[in-house]
Each structure stands twice: as C-alpha cells, then as structure tokens.
Design a protein around this motif. Structure first.
Motif, PDB file in Angstrom:
ATOM      1  N   ALA A   1       0.829  -1.206   0.000  1.00 41.82           N
ATOM      2  CA  ALA A   1       0.000   0.000   0.000  1.00 41.82           C
ATOM      3  C   ALA A   1       0.863   1.255   0.000  1.00 41.82           C
ATOM      4  N   PHE A   2       1.976   1.209   0.717  1.00 39.69           N
ATOM      5  CA  PHE A   2       2.872   2.369   0.747  1.00 39.69           C
ATOM      6  C   PHE A   2       3.528   2.579  -0.618  1.00 39.69           C
ATOM      7  N   CYS A   3       3.977   1.493  -1.231  1.00 40.73           N
ATOM      8  CA  CYS A   3       4.641   1.597  -2.542  1.00 40.73           C
ATOM      9  C   CYS A   3       3.689   2.110  -3.620  1.00 40.73           C
TER      10      CYS A   3
ATOM     11  N   SER B   1       0.553   7.001   3.685  1.00 40.41           N
ATOM     12  CA  SER B   1       1.716   7.877   3.833  1.00 40.41           C
ATOM     13  C   SER B   1       2.821   7.178   4.617  1.00 40.41           C
ATOM     14  N   ILE B   2       3.977   7.832   4.722  1.00 41.63           N
ATOM     15  CA  ILE B   2       5.089   7.282   5.487  1.00 41.63           C
ATOM     16  C   ILE B   2       4.736   7.196   6.970  1.00 41.63           C
TER      17      ILE B   2
ATOM     18  N   ASN C   1       3.245   3.902  11.699  1.00 47.10           N
ATOM     19  CA  ASN C   1       2.281   3.596  12.758  1.00 47.10           C
ATOM     20  C   ASN C   1       1.753   2.180  12.659  1.00 47.10           C
ATOM     21  N   LEU C   2       1.491   1.730  11.428  1.00 42.86           N
ATOM     22  CA  LEU C   2       0.951   0.376  11.256  1.00 42.86           C
ATOM     23  C   LEU C   2       1.984  -0.694  11.579  1.00 42.86           C
ATOM     24  N   LEU C   3       3.228  -0.454  11.203  1.00 40.50           N
ATOM     25  CA  LEU C   3       4.261  -1.471  11.408  1.00 40.50           C
ATOM     26  C   LEU C   3       4.917  -1.384  12.773  1.00 40.50           C
TER      27      LEU C   3
END
Length: 683
Positions: free
Chosen positions: A606-608, A613-614, A619-621
């Motif tokens: 999803a980030f790629c 956002s970064i 926050n998710l990881l």
C-alpha cells in the motif's frame, strides 16, 4: 497489648494479603509504647494468602468478610469498635517511636474544633509521603504537601491545620464518624474517601489537623497493589461532581456548547445528551443556508425532524437556547451564537453528529484546569464509515485541528466557517491533543443524507470536492459492493485516498440505544476488548480481574470472544505466554480468541502504491511513536504465535486473511474444533 477492656482508642487495621507487612506492622505496634489505651480490631477483607488465617487466629478481635474493599472494611471495623476515637491504619504502616498514640489523642483534647488528625508518613528512604494534603485545581484533586522532601525539612516538621489527611493513617472522633456515617461507600476500592470525609467534616464545622511529632513509615500501595484505572476514574468522578463542579473547592469554568445544525435528526439527541452534564448553556443555531434551501421546509427549517428532536429533548435545567432562521452561510450561523457568549469562560464547538464519551469529556475538563493559559484546544476524532464497526484512516486523519474548545476572554467571532478569531480579528491559536477523541458519525447516515451533503459541498465550490464529482456513485455506493477494490484504487475519501479499518473500541454511552449500536454489538459477537493502546486504558493482563476489563455492558455476563489488538507489540515472549494461559483458563468450552496483527506485506504494498503515507506506514508497522511504551518490544511471527497458543491450551488455530492491513489469528477452545482438528490432521 493494653486496654482491651477500657479502650480510649480503637485501632482498626483492614487487611488483604501481604502477611509479611502485616506482621511488621503488628510487631511495631507491640514494640512501641502507645501512650494511650487502645483496642485492636483487624478486618480481614477476604485474604487468600497462605498462612494469613493461621496468623490472625492469634488475635481476639478479628472480623472476617468477603473481599469488599478497603472502605467497607473500615466501616465494618468501626461498627464493632468501642473507642472514643477511631484510628484507621493501613497494614503497611510501621510505627517508629513511643508515645505516638498519646500525642495524637492530645491533639483532640487540646483542640476542641479538630475532628480528624493525621501524622507524618515517610518512605523507607526517609523522604516524606504525607504531611497533610492541599487542593490542586491543576490536578482537580488533593495532593500531598512537600511530597518527597526529606523528613528533616523544616516545612514538614510544623504541626498545623490542613484541608485533608490521607486515609493510610486517619484518626477521627467517634462522634464525628457517627455524624457523617463513616466513609462514603459510593467510593470503591479506597481512593478519595478520605479527602471526601475531611470535606464533609469541614461542612459540619470540624477541622483537620496534621501532627508533625508523630512519624511512621508507609510502604505505600504495597497492601493494595495499586488502583485499577476504571475504579480510580469512577471515584474521581464522584469527587468532582460533589466538590469541584459545584464550585465548593475552586471556581469551575462556565462552558457554553455551540451548535449549527440542519437536518441532523439522526444523532442530535445523542450529541446533546453526551455534553449536557458538562456545560452551563447550549446554543443551537438551526436552519438552511443558500446552498441547502432545496432540502428545507418552506420556513427554512430542517425537514427531517431535527427541530422536533431538539424541542423534545429532556432539558430539566433549561440550558438549551434554539435560534432559528434562514442563513446566508455557515459563517453567519456561527457568528450568531457568538452574540450570546457574554459571561462564559469557554465555548465548546460541537456538530450535531458528534458524540462525546463520559471519559473523554472528563479529559477535556481536566485540560481546562491543567492548561488555563491555552487559547483553544483541538482534539482527535474517530470518523466512522457507514456504521459503527469501521473507522476512516489515511488521508482522513489529516483533517484534524478544528478548534473545539475556545477560551472566551478576548471574545469570539468567525472570519469564515472554520476560522475563529478574537474580537479584534486575531486568529485564535490552538493546541492539539490527538489523544483525546470524540466520535464523529458524519458518514454513518443514510444514502440520501450523504448525497445531499456531497451536493452541498459541490454547489458551494468547496476545494477538493470537484476532484471527484462522481464520488457518490463511484465510491460511496460502490464501496458496499466491493470495499477492497474501492479502497485499493481510488480510496474512500472525497478528495481521493483513505481506507477503513475495524474499530476496536466502544462507543459513547449516549449512543448505546441507537439501532446502529445494536448492530455493532451483533458484529462484535459480544467481545471483551483488550488493547495496548493507552487511549483504551491498558488492562493489567496478568491479573485479569473484573476491574481489568471493560465488557460491553449488555453482555457482560455472557462473554464468548476475547479480542486482543496489537498485544504482541509491547510484551516479552514470557509475558505473552502468561497472558494466553490466563485467557485460556477464563474461557468456557465455546470460547475463542481473535488476535489482529499488522500484515507487513500488505502495508508495504500500500505504501509503494502511494495509498498510505510514510507516517501511516510507521504507525501500522511500528506502533504510535508517541505511545508510552515506545517502539515494539517484540514482533513474533505467526508460526511462533501458533506454537504459543497450543502451549497455552488452545486446540485449533486458524490464520485468516483480511481485506484491511491486518492478519487475523483465531484460536478456539471448543470440543467441536478438537474433533475437526483430529479429522483434518492438525493445523
């Protein structure tokens, strides 16, 4: 021990476990000459520690009761005590010198206006724990004077009248005790009952005195293990309602709640109910604007029953002022309520679909006392999507910062719909407190209401909405058919981007009769929610008592599922194994545990693809960097977690893919799954 037959003082010691500290307390009592006759009353509050019952059998006056807490133990002991004075002593007190009791009695005999006496309590390192208490408006509570000063500090060695003393060692005239009917049992566990008693005594004309010449060691909280947060909050609320919000201890700020509403029938009653106890006045400016008149009645009022709900709202204190009209725009509506704020300290800005929980409003209240210099406060929010089970994330979270609580000492008016300024036109700066949340049900309304809302913003020319003029059909309606596709392509926000996640908290008290809340309960399967997020009040997993969880009220007696969210984030492997063992023991044979863990692969993808956002990625990881526990202590992989669940007593485990950014692991304790596991050959 002296004086069982002719007791001037009754020493009452409530006991719950911690045998070694009790022995030290009793030993010090026997070792030092008291200087006054006394009887000893021990109240055993349901101790379970091995050896306690045998030890207590050595004493004549021991009262046994089930585990009912410190306050009831004190009251129970006082009922059987015969002394002219009652002295309540924690079992973690250690007496240090002779004639200690005589000195306390002397205070009463010399000062006829004194009803309560306390003494100097020190920690084992010779620093002061207690030398009287004084009220702090900043803490909305009584605090210890000169806390952690050295015991030889001149400030703590002068006897004096004080507003209150601690219940750890609390001496009171019997007639004062009887006049006030003892400690108030509305308080539970043993917090705030002592200062409340001192305040009630003062109302009757009895003063409280600190006797500096009596010194003891207090092994603080060793006998109670600390106070569960839910209980402390409960007691503090009673105390605030009785002594602070009434203005008896300090000046309480006057707050006006300010609404502008049009067609807000779905949640207006719940919103009003959630803020009603906290405010002195509620100003509601109602009616259509130039951009919404096509949805209004001929007189410009709401067409969905909003006005009727406001007029029928239970308003016993006559707080609500309803101002109706046809308005040019929302800025004019906001400036209308600004005309009615004279004499108030704060304006609380609320939308008709925003609801506050009691706990979050209490945090807002505390901010006013803790940070009185701040001009305005902004807060976080849970933005719900479609129903009560999902919240919006990603780009949605960038729209925080609306000034919600505004100080009025320099006046208030609006430059535009969202920009409050002072009377002389200066923009009011705000301090953001994202850890405090209100619940926003803006996107939990009917399709027709959402369509009207979107058309309003398009017609008004609000920046961003023209980027996706077909949002209602291509996102709002399409989401019901294929959520994953919508969120992974366009996102669900009208400006593009955004996604939803399962909501793992509970909802404010005021919405719990709403039909959508009943649906929420059904979806949840009557879950108890465990979380490491301090916004939800971290449970102390290793004890798992009824005080440590916050079950959804209607089903507190019939829990089948535990939801552990992010619990691998901050615990060691041994701690996690202990948690799993305890949960397995608590569950019945139909029990189930669900564990949600971030799916690193999905999050990275999803980030790629620029869907998050970064900061979302981090926050998710890694968890919220502002979290008290910091970064993750351990990240266990799924295989290791399965092994630990099996070791913890669970017989069948599934790993389920989810459409959001989490992986769901389910562990069952059902005999049905035992059979299934056997037939299928294991995991």
């Amino acid at each position: 021990m002296s004086g069982k037959r002719i007791s001037k003082v009754s020493i009452i010691i409530p006991v719950y476990n911690n045998l070694q500290l009790l022995k030290k307390c009793i030993s010090s009592l026997c070792q030092h000459r008291a200087g006054a006759e006394y009887e000893l009353v021990i109240v055993d509050d349901g101790s379970t520690e091995p050896g306690m019952k045998e030890y207590l059998s050595n004493f004549e006056n021991v009262i046994q009761q089930s585990n009912q807490g410190f306050i009831k133990a004190c009251n129970h002991g006082a009922k059987v005590a015969i002394g002219e004075y009652l002295l309540f002593m924690n079992s973690d007190i250690e007496i240090l010198h002779d004639d200690w009791l005589g000195r306390l009695v002397m205070v009463f005999e010399e000062k006829k206006d004194v009803g309560i006496v306390g003494c100097k309590l020190i920690f084992p390192d010779d620093t002061v724990q207690h030398c009287g208490m004084e009220f702090s408006s900043r803490h909305m509570n009584f605090i210890h004077r000169h806390y952690r000063a050295h015991k030889a500090d001149p400030r703590v060695n002068q006897s004096r009248y004080v507003p209150a003393v601690t219940g750890a060692l609390f001496m009171v005239r019997r007639k004062v005790w009887d006049e006030l009917n003892g400690f108030d049992e509305q308080y539970v566990f043993g917090y705030f009952e002592d200062t409340d008693f001192c305040m009630r005594a003062l109302e009757k004309g009895w003063k409280t005195y600190y006797c500096a010449s009596v010194e003891m060691i207090h092994h603080q909280s060793a006998t109670t293990g600390g106070c569960p947060s839910e209980v402390w909050f409960h007691n503090h609320e009673i105390f605030k309602q009785r002594w602070i919000r009434t203005g008896k201890l300090c000046r309480y700020p006057k707050i006006t709640a300010c609404y502008i509403v049009f067609n807000e029938a779905e949640f207006i009653s719940e919103s009003l109910a959630s803020i009603y106890p906290w405010v002195h006045k509620i100003i509601i400016v109602e009616g259509c604007t130039e951009y919404t008149k096509q949805f209004a009645r001929p007189d410009g009022s709401s067409s969905d029953g909003t006005v009727e709900k406001i007029k029928n709202f239970n308003d016993p204190q006559k707080k609500i002022v309803l101002i109706q009209g046809k308005w040019k725009d929302k800025t004019q509506m906001r400036n209308e309520y600004c005309k009615h704020l004279k004499g108030f300290d704060y304006a609380l800005i609320v939308d008709g679909d925003e609801v506050w929980s009691y706990r979050e409003m209490a945090k807002v209240e505390e901010l006013m006392f803790r940070e009185p210099h701040v001009r305005a406060f902004s807060f976080g929010m849970y933005e719900f999507w479609k129903d009560f089970t999902r919240v919006n994330k990603g780009v949605w979270e960038q729209f925080l910062g609306r000034r919600t609580l505004i100080k009025l000492d320099k006046g208030l008016k609006y430059k535009d719909h969202l920009t409050p300024v002072t009377e002389d036109g200066q923009v009011i700066p705000a301090t953001l407190h994202p850890e405090i949340h209100f619940h926003h049900y803006n996107y939990c309304q009917s399709d027709e209401k959402i369509k009207q809302k979107f058309e309003y913003y398009l017609k008004k020319g609000t920046p961003g909405f023209k980027l996706n003029e077909n949002w209602y059909e291509e996102v709002w309606k399409a989401w019901d058919k294929d959520r994953v596709k919508v969120e992974s392509t366009t996102g669900n926000h009208p400006f593009g981007g955004g996604y939803t996640v399962e909501y793992l908290g509970d909802h404010p008290e005021a919405v719990r009769n709403h039909p959508k809340y009943q649906h929420f309960l059904f979806i949840r399967k009557r879950s108890i929610l465990f979380t490491c997020d301090l916004n939800f009040q971290l449970p102390f997993f290793h004890r798992l008592t009824p005080y440590d969880v916050n079950p959804l009220d209607p089903f507190a007696h019939d829990v089948k599922v535990f939801v552990l969210y992010d619990f691998l984030s901050h615990y060691s492997k041994n701690e996690i194994q202990s948690i799993l063992n305890n949960l397995c023991a608590l569950l019945d044979n139909q029990g189930e545990i669900r564990i949600l863990e971030p799916d690193a692969e999905k999050i990275t993808r999803a980030f790629c693809s620029r869907h998050i956002s970064i900061s979302d990625l981090n926050n998710l990881l890694l968890g919220n960097p502002n979290h008290q526990f910091g970064q993750r202590k351990t990240l266990l992989n799924v295989s290791l977690l399965k092994i630990m669940l099996l070791a913890g007593g669970f017989s069948f485990i599934q790993s389920l893919d989810r459409p959001d950014f989490f992986l769901e692991i389910r562990a069952f304790k059902s005999p049905i799954y035992n059979i299934f596991r056997h037939l299928k050959g294991g995991i």
